[in-house]
Design a protein around this motif. Structure first.
Motif, PDB file in Angstrom:
ATOM      1  N   PHE A  90       0.831  -1.208   0.000  1.00  0.00           N
ATOM      2  CA  PHE A  90       0.000   0.000   0.000  1.00  0.00           C
ATOM      3  C   PHE A  90       0.864   1.257   0.000  1.00  0.00           C
ATOM      4  O   PHE A  90       0.565   2.233  -0.709  1.00  0.00           O
ATOM      5  CB  PHE A  90      -0.943   0.003   1.211  1.00  0.00           C
ATOM      6  N   VAL A  91       1.944   1.248   0.782  1.00  0.00           N
ATOM      7  CA  VAL A  91       2.842   2.411   0.805  1.00  0.00           C
ATOM      8  C   VAL A  91       3.424   2.660  -0.587  1.00  0.00           C
ATOM      9  O   VAL A  91       3.486   3.812  -1.060  1.00  0.00           O
ATOM     10  CB  VAL A  91       3.968   2.195   1.837  1.00  0.00           C
ATOM     11  N   LEU A  92       3.834   1.604  -1.266  1.00  0.00           N
ATOM     12  CA  LEU A  92       4.364   1.743  -2.628  1.00  0.00           C
ATOM     13  C   LEU A  92       3.289   2.242  -3.595  1.00  0.00           C
ATOM     14  O   LEU A  92       3.591   2.999  -4.527  1.00  0.00           O
ATOM     15  CB  LEU A  92       4.927   0.408  -3.111  1.00  0.00           C
ATOM     16  N   ALA A  93       2.042   1.833  -3.382  1.00  0.00           N
ATOM     17  CA  ALA A  93       0.936   2.325  -4.219  1.00  0.00           C
ATOM     18  C   ALA A  93       0.745   3.822  -4.022  1.00  0.00           C
ATOM     19  O   ALA A  93       0.518   4.569  -4.986  1.00  0.00           O
ATOM     20  CB  ALA A  93      -0.346   1.569  -3.877  1.00  0.00           C
ATOM     21  N   VAL A  94       0.851   4.273  -2.781  1.00  0.00           N
ATOM     22  CA  VAL A  94       0.727   5.715  -2.494  1.00  0.00           C
ATOM     23  C   VAL A  94       1.848   6.486  -3.186  1.00  0.00           C
ATOM     24  O   VAL A  94       1.608   7.532  -3.820  1.00  0.00           O
ATOM     25  CB  VAL A  94       0.756   5.970  -0.970  1.00  0.00           C
ATOM     26  N   VAL A  95       3.070   5.977  -3.090  1.00  0.00           N
ATOM     27  CA  VAL A  95       4.212   6.626  -3.752  1.00  0.00           C
ATOM     28  C   VAL A  95       3.991   6.683  -5.268  1.00  0.00           C
ATOM     29  O   VAL A  95       4.271   7.705  -5.917  1.00  0.00           O
ATOM     30  CB  VAL A  95       5.520   5.878  -3.423  1.00  0.00           C
ATOM     31  N   SER A  96       3.466   5.610  -5.834  1.00  0.00           N
ATOM     32  CA  SER A  96       3.196   5.565  -7.279  1.00  0.00           C
ATOM     33  C   SER A  96       2.182   6.627  -7.679  1.00  0.00           C
ATOM     34  O   SER A  96       2.348   7.326  -8.694  1.00  0.00           O
ATOM     35  CB  SER A  96       2.670   4.178  -7.670  1.00  0.00           C
ATOM     36  N   TYR A  97       1.140   6.769  -6.889  1.00  0.00           N
ATOM     37  CA  TYR A  97       0.123   7.791  -7.168  1.00  0.00           C
ATOM     38  C   TYR A  97       0.709   9.198  -7.058  1.00  0.00           C
ATOM     39  O   TYR A  97       0.369  10.089  -7.850  1.00  0.00           O
ATOM     40  CB  TYR A  97      -1.047   7.650  -6.194  1.00  0.00           C
ATOM     41  N   ILE A  98       1.573   9.413  -6.069  1.00  0.00           N
ATOM     42  CA  ILE A  98       2.176  10.741  -5.894  1.00  0.00           C
ATOM     43  C   ILE A  98       3.025  11.105  -7.103  1.00  0.00           C
ATOM     44  O   ILE A  98       2.934  12.224  -7.634  1.00  0.00           O
ATOM     45  CB  ILE A  98       3.017  10.780  -4.598  1.00  0.00           C
ATOM     46  N   TRP A 108       1.921  13.921 -19.742  1.00  0.00           N
ATOM     47  CA  TRP A 108       2.510  12.963 -20.684  1.00  0.00           C
ATOM     48  C   TRP A 108       1.791  11.616 -20.660  1.00  0.00           C
ATOM     49  O   TRP A 108       2.135  10.713 -21.421  1.00  0.00           O
ATOM     50  CB  TRP A 108       3.986  12.766 -20.379  1.00  0.00           C
ATOM     51  N   GLY A 109       0.803  11.476 -19.791  1.00  0.00           N
ATOM     52  CA  GLY A 109       0.015  10.246 -19.752  1.00  0.00           C
ATOM     53  C   GLY A 109       0.699   9.093 -19.054  1.00  0.00           C
ATOM     54  O   GLY A 109       0.309   7.941 -19.236  1.00  0.00           O
ATOM     55  N   LEU A 110       1.712   9.386 -18.222  1.00  0.00           N
ATOM     56  CA  LEU A 110       2.414   8.323 -17.492  1.00  0.00           C
ATOM     57  C   LEU A 110       1.701   8.096 -16.166  1.00  0.00           C
ATOM     58  O   LEU A 110       2.061   8.669 -15.136  1.00  0.00           O
ATOM     59  CB  LEU A 110       3.878   8.717 -17.278  1.00  0.00           C
ATOM     60  N   GLY A 111       0.664   7.254 -16.189  1.00  0.00           N
ATOM     61  CA  GLY A 111      -0.211   7.070 -15.045  1.00  0.00           C
ATOM     62  C   GLY A 111       0.369   6.204 -13.948  1.00  0.00           C
ATOM     63  O   GLY A 111       1.505   5.723 -14.027  1.00  0.00           O
ATOM     64  N   TYR A 112      -0.456   5.993 -12.925  1.00  0.00           N
ATOM     65  CA  TYR A 112      -0.009   5.252 -11.741  1.00  0.00           C
ATOM     66  C   TYR A 112       0.429   3.829 -12.065  1.00  0.00           C
ATOM     67  O   TYR A 112       1.320   3.276 -11.395  1.00  0.00           O
ATOM     68  CB  TYR A 112      -1.117   5.226 -10.686  1.00  0.00           C
ATOM     69  N   ALA A 113      -0.171   3.208 -13.077  1.00  0.00           N
ATOM     70  CA  ALA A 113       0.128   1.803 -13.375  1.00  0.00           C
ATOM     71  C   ALA A 113       1.598   1.611 -13.745  1.00  0.00           C
ATOM     72  O   ALA A 113       2.243   0.663 -13.264  1.00  0.00           O
ATOM     73  CB  ALA A 113      -0.773   1.294 -14.498  1.00  0.00           C
ATOM     74  N   ILE A 114       2.125   2.496 -14.581  1.00  0.00           N
ATOM     75  CA  ILE A 114       3.505   2.338 -15.023  1.00  0.00           C
ATOM     76  C   ILE A 114       4.473   2.554 -13.863  1.00  0.00           C
ATOM     77  O   ILE A 114       5.500   1.882 -13.731  1.00  0.00           O
ATOM     78  CB  ILE A 114       3.835   3.301 -16.198  1.00  0.00           C
ATOM     79  N   TRP A 115       4.134   3.492 -12.952  1.00  0.00           N
ATOM     80  CA  TRP A 115       5.005   3.748 -11.795  1.00  0.00           C
ATOM     81  C   TRP A 115       4.900   2.627 -10.771  1.00  0.00           C
ATOM     82  O   TRP A 115       5.908   2.259 -10.145  1.00  0.00           O
ATOM     83  CB  TRP A 115       4.661   5.103 -11.167  1.00  0.00           C
ATOM     84  N   ALA A 116       3.701   2.088 -10.587  1.00  0.00           N
ATOM     85  CA  ALA A 116       3.525   0.971  -9.659  1.00  0.00           C
ATOM     86  C   ALA A 116       4.353  -0.231 -10.128  1.00  0.00           C
ATOM     87  O   ALA A 116       5.043  -0.880  -9.329  1.00  0.00           O
ATOM     88  CB  ALA A 116       2.052   0.601  -9.550  1.00  0.00           C
ATOM     89  N   LEU A 117       4.297  -0.518 -11.437  1.00  0.00           N
ATOM     90  CA  LEU A 117       5.120  -1.594 -11.995  1.00  0.00           C
ATOM     91  C   LEU A 117       6.608  -1.295 -11.810  1.00  0.00           C
ATOM     92  O   LEU A 117       7.384  -2.179 -11.433  1.00  0.00           O
ATOM     93  CB  LEU A 117       4.824  -1.762 -13.484  1.00  0.00           C
ATOM     94  N   PHE A 118       6.980  -0.055 -12.085  1.00  0.00           N
ATOM     95  CA  PHE A 118       8.390   0.335 -12.002  1.00  0.00           C
ATOM     96  C   PHE A 118       8.949   0.132 -10.602  1.00  0.00           C
ATOM     97  O   PHE A 118      10.016  -0.479 -10.423  1.00  0.00           O
ATOM     98  CB  PHE A 118       8.548   1.807 -12.425  1.00  0.00           C
ATOM     99  N   PHE A 119       8.243   0.630  -9.587  1.00  0.00           N
ATOM    100  CA  PHE A 119       8.751   0.515  -8.219  1.00  0.00           C
ATOM    101  C   PHE A 119       8.786  -0.946  -7.763  1.00  0.00           C
ATOM    102  O   PHE A 119       9.722  -1.365  -7.071  1.00  0.00           O
ATOM    103  CB  PHE A 119       7.906   1.363  -7.263  1.00  0.00           C
ATOM    104  N   GLY A 120       7.764  -1.712  -8.149  1.00  0.00           N
ATOM    105  CA  GLY A 120       7.760  -3.130  -7.806  1.00  0.00           C
ATOM    106  C   GLY A 120       8.910  -3.875  -8.457  1.00  0.00           C
ATOM    107  O   GLY A 120       9.633  -4.646  -7.809  1.00  0.00           O
ATOM    108  N   LEU A 121       9.105  -3.628  -9.757  1.00  0.00           N
ATOM    109  CA  LEU A 121      10.203  -4.281 -10.493  1.00  0.00           C
ATOM    110  C   LEU A 121      11.560  -3.846  -9.970  1.00  0.00           C
ATOM    111  O   LEU A 121      12.502  -4.646  -9.905  1.00  0.00           O
ATOM    112  CB  LEU A 121      10.101  -3.951 -11.988  1.00  0.00           C
ATOM    113  N   LEU A 122      11.687  -2.573  -9.598  1.00  0.00           N
ATOM    114  CA  LEU A 122      12.953  -2.053  -9.083  1.00  0.00           C
ATOM    115  C   LEU A 122      13.369  -2.812  -7.824  1.00  0.00           C
ATOM    116  O   LEU A 122      14.536  -3.223  -7.688  1.00  0.00           O
ATOM    117  CB  LEU A 122      12.807  -0.557  -8.783  1.00  0.00           C
TER     118      LEU A 122
END
Length: 430
Positions: A90-98, A108-122
């Motif tokens: 959940f904390v990572l989801a909040v960071v992704s939304y921020i 640029w249309g870079l929504g929460y989904a791409i960031w959520a994937l990025f942080f998880g993969l990282l």
């Protein structure tokens, strides 16, 4: 029969429905009146979560964590480890939304989904995801719950806004593109994964991320297959959101025709509205409604794919044809929850409460749905690794499938949009 009744309380598919019913009921009865959303920000990330909003997000995390922990406990899984892992997800989801709420990134249309994937993969591909966090990274449970909530947003009354022209663009092109990409991927490219083929086809022809995760769940795809399809879709969505309106302006395309073209091809509702806004109010309205009509097909496509997988793809050719009862046992029940939510909101709640009241209910449930999808993509990233993703790209066939399929989609949708909104088959749209 007893086994199926037991699944009502021990299956993720059913719990996705129960979670959604609880949330829908809470909103409809006034027990839930606020679902927090991260705010836009320019240079200071703290503007995204001011103190009062941060408190509401904390309450949301606790409430969702407790709700799902109860479900996990009833399913007789380790609820303590789930709740601990869920907290990090959940904390990572909040960071992704921020991050996604930053104005330039949002434009640029870079929504929460791409960031959520990025942080998880990282995390998964550097320090590695600890096992205790993985216990709370229940991507399928998050996905299925979000999809049932999405079902409530599919209102059949929206189909009537553009009538036959909208149906022609959204409902004729979509199945044609899916079939074209399925046969091209399986027979011409001979892709090793039929699941990846159908996910890319659905993402391209219906509605990007939402369609991809619905079909992935319906055919029980691997996390890496969904991650790859979503990643490709989001990259090309950004390019199309910027390039297509510019092309329409350059050639002086009729706004209604341009709107139909954008709505039928760009793989994200938000990107469709943003692209349509570049071309004026007519293009924006047509684009948005065409995409809404197209979204109705998410449940239909997922249902057909699930049925096809149970009876054809996963069936042993030497075994007898599966019985109706076997099909029912193996069929993903969350799809029925998606369909039921759409029917209830369209034909029961809409006549009882009216459009304005239902819109208020869906306004809150849509935010819940976004949180569940964001949790899902964080979880998928935490469960994935680059080696597995790279194995899906061998030979570049998924990219070839997407490019050829999207090119076919662009040409066919433009033709249908010109016929539907250009005064050829119907009166010109104004």
């Amino acid at each position: 029969m007893g086994q199926e009744i037991e699944k009502l309380w021990k299956s993720e598919d059913y719990w996705a429905i129960w979670f959604s019913v609880i949330l829908f009921t809470g909103i409809s009865t006034g027990l839930i009146t606020v679902v927090p959303k991260v705010k836009k920000w320019v240079s200071d990330p703290l503007q995204a979560v001011p103190a009062d909003l941060g408190l509401w997000i904390l309450y949301l995390g606790i409430a969702l964590g407790v709700l799902m922990t109860i479900g996990v406990a009833i399913m007789r899984e380790d609820w303590r480890k789930f709740f601990g892992g869920f907290t990090i997800v959940f904390v990572l989801a909040v960071v992704s939304y921020i991050v996604a709420a930053q104005t330039t990134i949002k434009a640029w249309g870079l929504g929460y989904a791409i960031w959520a994937l990025f942080f998880g993969l990282l995390i998964a591909n550097t320090i590695g995801t600890p096992k205790w966090i993985l216990k709370g990274a229940k991507s399928e449970m998050f996905i299925k719950t979000g999809l049932v909530l999405l079902g409530g947003e599919i209102l059949f009354s929206e189909i009537l806004q553009l009538g036959a022209p909208g149906l022609l663009v959204a409902w004729c092109v979509t199945p044609t593109v899916i079939l074209f990409m399925w046969f091209f991927g399986t027979r011409w490219l001979k892709m090793a994964s039929k699941r990846l083929t159908i996910i890319i086809a659905a993402a391209t022809s219906v509605c990007g991320v939402s369609a991809a995760i619905a079909v992935a769940a319906a055919c029980r795809a691997k996390k890496a297959e969904l991650t790859l399809a979503v990643g490709m879709t989001m990259i090309f969505t950004v390019l199309m959101m910027i390039g297509m309106p510019a092309l329409c302006n350059m050639v002086g395309m009729n706004p209604a025709v341009a709107g139909g073209w954008l709505g039928g091809t760009i793989d994200s509702t938000g990107a469709v509205v943003a692209a349509g806004a570049f071309l004026g109010p007519v293009a924006e309205k047509v684009a948005a409604v065409v995409k809404m009509i197209q979204n109705v097909l998410i449940g239909v496509v997922a249902f057909v794919v699930a049925l096809f997988w149970v009876t054809k793809v996963d069936r042993d050719p030497k075994a007898p044809r599966p019985s109706l009862m076997e099909i029912w046992y193996r069929f993903p029940k969350f799809i029925l929850g998606f369909a039921a939510a759409s029917v209830v909101f369209s034909f029961i709640l809409m006549p009882i409460y009216g459009h304005e009241e239902v819109s208020q209910i869906l306004k809150l449930s849509k935010v819940f749905r976004g949180w569940f999808f964001c949790l899902a993509f964080v979880a998928i990233g935490l469960e994935s690794n680059f080696k597995e993703l790279a194995s899906q790209l061998v030979g570049g066939k998924p990219i070839i499938l997407y490019i050829i399929g999207q090119s076919f989609n662009l040409i066919l949708t433009l033709l249908m949009s010109w016929i539907a909104f250009g005064g050829i088959l119907f009166a010109p749209f104004e």
